[in-house]
Design a protein around this motif. Sequence first.
Motif, PDB file in Angstrom:
ATOM      1  N   GLY B  47      32.218  18.147  21.720  1.00 31.42           N
ATOM      2  CA  GLY B  47      33.656  18.051  21.482  1.00 31.42           C
ATOM      3  C   GLY B  47      34.456  18.340  22.747  1.00 31.42           C
ATOM      4  O   GLY B  47      35.423  17.643  23.070  1.00 31.42           O
ATOM      5  N   LEU B  48      34.029  19.361  23.461  1.00 31.83           N
ATOM      6  CA  LEU B  48      34.708  19.767  24.690  1.00 31.83           C
ATOM      7  C   LEU B  48      34.675  18.637  25.730  1.00 31.83           C
ATOM      8  O   LEU B  48      35.689  18.308  26.358  1.00 31.83           O
ATOM      9  CB  LEU B  48      33.982  20.999  25.247  1.00 31.83           C
ATOM     10  CG  LEU B  48      34.795  22.072  25.942  1.00 31.83           C
ATOM     11  CD1 LEU B  48      35.960  22.523  25.088  1.00 31.83           C
ATOM     12  CD2 LEU B  48      33.878  23.257  26.266  1.00 31.83           C
ATOM     13  N   ASN B  49      33.498  18.033  25.849  1.00 27.35           N
ATOM     14  CA  ASN B  49      33.353  16.917  26.797  1.00 27.35           C
ATOM     15  C   ASN B  49      34.225  15.736  26.399  1.00 27.35           C
ATOM     16  O   ASN B  49      34.912  15.148  27.235  1.00 27.35           O
ATOM     17  CB  ASN B  49      31.887  16.467  26.880  1.00 27.35           C
ATOM     18  CG  ASN B  49      31.039  17.520  27.562  1.00 27.35           C
ATOM     19  OD1 ASN B  49      31.541  18.279  28.411  1.00 27.35           O
ATOM     20  ND2 ASN B  49      29.767  17.602  27.198  1.00 27.35           N
ATOM     21  N   LYS B  50      34.215  15.417  25.101  1.00 30.79           N
ATOM     22  CA  LYS B  50      35.021  14.286  24.622  1.00 30.79           C
ATOM     23  C   LYS B  50      36.499  14.591  24.825  1.00 30.79           C
ATOM     24  O   LYS B  50      37.281  13.720  25.153  1.00 30.79           O
ATOM     25  CB  LYS B  50      34.732  14.020  23.141  1.00 30.79           C
ATOM     26  CG  LYS B  50      33.295  13.602  22.851  1.00 30.79           C
ATOM     27  CD  LYS B  50      33.168  12.080  22.785  1.00 30.79           C
ATOM     28  CE  LYS B  50      31.712  11.607  22.820  1.00 30.79           C
ATOM     29  NZ  LYS B  50      30.947  11.911  21.627  1.00 30.79           N
ATOM     30  N   PHE B  51      36.873  15.864  24.618  1.00 33.05           N
ATOM     31  CA  PHE B  51      38.277  16.257  24.780  1.00 33.05           C
ATOM     32  C   PHE B  51      38.750  15.968  26.207  1.00 33.05           C
ATOM     33  O   PHE B  51      39.831  15.444  26.417  1.00 33.05           O
ATOM     34  CB  PHE B  51      38.441  17.750  24.466  1.00 33.05           C
ATOM     35  CG  PHE B  51      39.866  18.234  24.588  1.00 33.05           C
ATOM     36  CD1 PHE B  51      40.740  18.149  23.509  1.00 33.05           C
ATOM     37  CD2 PHE B  51      40.345  18.759  25.782  1.00 33.05           C
ATOM     38  CE1 PHE B  51      42.043  18.576  23.619  1.00 33.05           C
ATOM     39  CE2 PHE B  51      41.650  19.191  25.903  1.00 33.05           C
ATOM     40  CZ  PHE B  51      42.510  19.098  24.817  1.00 33.05           C
ATOM     41  N   LYS B  52      37.895  16.326  27.173  1.00 36.12           N
ATOM     42  CA  LYS B  52      38.265  16.138  28.582  1.00 36.12           C
ATOM     43  C   LYS B  52      38.379  14.662  28.951  1.00 36.12           C
ATOM     44  O   LYS B  52      39.199  14.280  29.770  1.00 36.12           O
ATOM     45  CB  LYS B  52      37.230  16.826  29.491  1.00 36.12           C
ATOM     46  CG  LYS B  52      37.408  18.332  29.498  1.00 36.12           C
ATOM     47  CD  LYS B  52      36.267  19.015  30.240  1.00 36.12           C
ATOM     48  CE  LYS B  52      36.303  20.516  29.998  1.00 36.12           C
ATOM     49  NZ  LYS B  52      34.963  21.097  30.195  1.00 36.12           N
ATOM     50  N   MET B  53      37.546  13.852  28.310  1.00 39.47           N
ATOM     51  CA  MET B  53      37.545  12.419  28.649  1.00 39.47           C
ATOM     52  C   MET B  53      38.623  11.639  27.906  1.00 39.47           C
ATOM     53  O   MET B  53      39.173  10.694  28.430  1.00 39.47           O
ATOM     54  CB  MET B  53      36.178  11.813  28.329  1.00 39.47           C
ATOM     55  CG  MET B  53      35.070  12.293  29.262  1.00 39.47           C
ATOM     56  SD  MET B  53      33.534  11.380  29.007  1.00 39.47           S
ATOM     57  CE  MET B  53      33.242  11.623  27.269  1.00 39.47           C
ATOM     58  N   GLU B  54      38.901  12.053  26.676  1.00 40.59           N
ATOM     59  CA  GLU B  54      39.689  11.193  25.795  1.00 40.59           C
ATOM     60  C   GLU B  54      41.153  11.621  25.598  1.00 40.59           C
ATOM     61  O   GLU B  54      41.929  10.875  25.036  1.00 40.59           O
ATOM     62  CB  GLU B  54      39.011  11.112  24.411  1.00 40.59           C
ATOM     63  CG  GLU B  54      37.572  10.603  24.444  1.00 40.59           C
ATOM     64  CD  GLU B  54      37.490   9.076  24.505  1.00 40.59           C
ATOM     65  OE1 GLU B  54      38.539   8.432  24.335  1.00 40.59           O
ATOM     66  OE2 GLU B  54      36.384   8.562  24.729  1.00 40.59           O
TER      67      GLU B  54
END
Lengths: 409, 133
Positions: B47-54
């Motif tokens: 989730g954290l990674n997706k948050f940073k990308m999206e």
Amino acid sequence: MKISEILKPLSEMIPVADFTGKGEKSRHAPVDLQLIDKGKINSESSEETISRLRLTNRLLAYNVSKFETVIDNLNDGVIILDSSNRVLAINHIMEQLLSLKRDEIKGKHIKECISRNKIFTFIMEHYESIDKLVEKTADLNVGLSNLRVSYKTLIRGDGNSCGSLLIAKDITSQKLAEQAKVEFLSHVSHELKTPINTIKGYTEMLVKGEVSNRETLLEFYNTVNEEADRLASLINNLLNLSKIEMGSLALSKSMTRTKEFLENIFKMAASQDKKNIHYELILSEKIPPLNIDKELMKTVLINLIGNAAKYTPEGGRITLRAEESGDKFMMHVIDTGIGISEEDMPHVFEKFYRSSDEQVRKKTGHGLGLAIANQIVDLHNGEIKVISKKGDGSQFSIVLPIGEGYFLE
Amino acid sequence: MSNINNFVGKNGKILIVDDEPYNTRVLKLKFENAGYKVVTASNGLDGLNKFKMEYPDVVITDIRMPVMTGWEMCLSLKESMKERRFLIIVITATIDNTERLWVNEINNANLVEKPISPNYLLTLVEDYLNEPA
């Protein structure tokens, strides 16, 4: 022999006079026995008086030792102060807790004793007002133990106070049990709400007409159906598990024709197949009857075979093999599934444990099946073993003792 | 389904973080039907990674997840909260002392207790997105 030596136990008993209610005078002024030796106190000198004192003294010594034996044998720590807050008695456990020795503190005012222990601090905080408090209780953490400390006024038959008593009870295991109960409930509500949540979400979408194409509709109906089953099996497993843990699950054992028993379960399990899995039953020539609780043992096998089916990919193989080996009977459930990682291996029988592996998490489960299987086999004095490697299938083996009689029902 | 089409083209991206595929499935469908772009993640770290990308406008997360829990993820999102506005909805099985402590820590998290209504979540999201920033 000096009179003071003969009378030494008597001096220790002086505070005891508090308890009889007849020692008002001596309570605050213990007789200095040295003075008798020096002849500064006029003592009766007749042989008769001395022998009377000796007898009284022996009786008192006997009572003191009886009293100390009793409190030393208590499982709780005990310290007793007299009405002037002098240490009247302390038992072994309390000596250890406070790191104080009875010989060094007996008869001393509590203020003169030094200990850094929390229990001691607790006494120091309350001893002056203990007459008013009557009882003060606290839970203290001392080292790794949880202690329930209760400090109370000692009330004599005539209603007057005659000192105070502090009891420290080790409640570590109680606390751990309470904590486990809270964690269990939290797990249970989480696990129960998971399928309910799915059912709620999916039906709401269906009711609101938000699912239009046939394929998705079917998928949604199927999911709701499966989740209802999951909820039911979860409730059953929970009931079984709590019964086992409370020790109220009585095995209803009967001599069982093992071959038929295994064949029936195998047929039932194979008929549930949705993934084109090849099911195989291998029974050795000689299959002894088993004295088992059929329903519970069925649960064990269904759980094991169900797991195998869950984690074995399309077209895989599940083998149920049974054989006698010495005085043991072995039933193996072998699959060609995703296997168990080294990291998960020590936890597979832990209740509510679920692997963090993506491949495992993709499948629904509540982490109870193996815990229950393990407990049921344990109740049968058997054991479950597991051999597995990640990516290389799993083998669960139930090992049961045989030889509890060969009489068939 | 014309009412659904009306929503298409709406601005708003939703990040759904849950390890239960059924939950992400149903919420994804709900928010996509309502015209939002949906990104999913299967645990807190993901989730954290997706948050940073999206750069999502809304994060909807479960709590109990492998690798990283929902709360741990929220804790890591705290820095980002200072930089920009986004809504956090935390889905929980029970609201207990632990949850209350966490809500104090992550002060703009909205707790929603299971079983959740996808419709209610949509209302929460729409209310938030229609609010003047």
